[in-house]
Scaffold this active site. Structure first.
Site, PDB file in Angstrom:
ATOM      1  CG  HIS A 164       1.119  -6.899  -9.119  1.00  0.00           C
ATOM      2  ND1 HIS A 164       1.146  -6.655 -10.477  1.00  0.00           N
ATOM      3  CD2 HIS A 164       0.220  -6.024  -8.604  1.00  0.00           C
ATOM      4  CE1 HIS A 164       0.310  -5.663 -10.775  1.00  0.00           C
ATOM      5  NE2 HIS A 164      -0.263  -5.271  -9.657  1.00  0.00           N
ATOM      6  NE  ARG A 222       5.706   1.942  -8.242  1.00  0.00           N
ATOM      7  CZ  ARG A 222       6.058   3.103  -7.695  1.00  0.00           C
ATOM      8  NH1 ARG A 222       7.226   3.631  -7.970  1.00  0.00           N
ATOM      9  NH2 ARG A 222       5.240   3.727  -6.879  1.00  0.00           N
ATOM     10  N   PRO A 237      14.280   0.814  -2.015  1.00  0.00           N
ATOM     11  CG  PRO A 237      13.171  -1.164  -1.542  1.00  0.00           C
ATOM     12  CD  PRO A 237      13.471  -0.219  -2.656  1.00  0.00           C
ATOM     13  CD  GLU A 238      18.697   5.005   0.841  1.00  0.00           C
ATOM     14  OE1 GLU A 238      19.632   5.034   1.659  1.00  0.00           O
ATOM     15  OE2 GLU A 238      18.177   6.046   0.387  1.00  0.00           O
TER      16      GLU A 238
END
Length: 279
Positions: free
Chosen positions: A101, A120, A2-3
């Protein structure tokens, strides 16, 4: 990853339920993400009030009533879910949040439960003590802030022999810019990613600073770009990727001149541009 627009979208979703609220209970369902949490992580946060939730570059920054700061990075697949309501399940399985998660759970005295889900585990959370320096303290200006402008950008680029694409990705030049939005801003300004950063003209740096702000604001209003794993706090996907002028459009016609969009690799990253409009 993500930016800046994606992180700002997440911040806007979290702020109403976290700012001003006390961390009633902090639960860690594993000892680490990308980095270990540390044995005192819970005790340093639990009972503290989150005074202000801001964004610095691509990080979320929570200022605690103790004076400490909690920095949070989404990594490649991190997301926050409010109230434990898995509204992501309304979308495709790819974007559904698997509860196994759910690695960090913040129970706020506002009644909200905020869960950090990261399949992840490339995201991380780091606590920084009072007056303790952090890696973000000395990076460049925020591109959407008043401290960023054409003259400021021009000064930062002065004498640089690196390509403008690489220079804009340098966090010391400007904070939070990533590959997607640099490509888009360079296209809107008509500057080739292969130009030497220190050779830009005054009018070009002024225009570039303006287009950087413009493209970032447009992306934030669109909820970011839903590339791979990103979605915001209510499970909705961003839509700015449907407005890309060049990014990911190799071979497609330029929206201005119909010439095919080109892709080159610079410092291991893809740069998309129009060879005609950005000559």
């Amino acid at each position: 990853m993500p930016e800046l627009p994606e992180v700002e979208t997440v911040r806007r979703g979290l702020a109403p339920v976290m700012e001003g609220a006390v961390f009633d209970r902090v639960t860690l369902n594993r000892p680490d993400l990308r980095f270990p949490f540390g044995d005192d992580f819970i005790s340093r946060i639990q009972g503290q009030r989150l005074v202000r939730l801001s964004r610095r570059a691509k990080f979320l920054q929570a200022e605690l009533s103790s004076g400490e700061r909690l920095f949070m990075h989404l990594g490649m697949s991190g997301r926050f879910i409010i109230d434990g309501d898995n509204r992501l399940a309304d979308f495709t399985h790819e974007h559904a949040a698997n509860t196994k998660h759910h690695h960090v759970v913040f129970k706020m005295d506002s009644g909200a439960t905020v869960t950090f889900n990261d399949p992840r585990r490339f995201g991380f959370m780091e606590l920084v003590g009072v007056d303790e320096p952090y890696r973000l303290d000395h990076i460049g200006p925020e591109p959407l802030g008043n401290s960023f402008s054409g003259p400021v950008l021009r000064e930062a680029l002065k004498g640089k022999k690196s390509k403008i694409k690489a220079a804009l990705l340098d966090q010391r030049v400007v904070a939070g810019l990533g590959n997607i939005y640099v490509c888009e801003a360079l296209y809107r300004t008509g500057i080739s990613p292969r130009r030497a950063a220190g050779r830009l003209k005054v009018a070009e740096t002024d225009a570039l600073a303006g287009h950087i702000k413009e493209v970032l604001r447009a992306a934030i209003e669109a909820g970011g770009s839903s590339l791979k794993d990103f979605s915001n706090t209510d499970g909705k996907l961003g839509y700015f990727q449907h407005s890309f002028d060049v990014y990911g459009r190799e071979g497609d016609p330029c929206k201005t001149c119909d010439a095919p969009i080109k892709r080159i690799v610079q410092s291991g990253r893809s740069s998309f541009f129009c060879g005609t409009c950005q000559g």
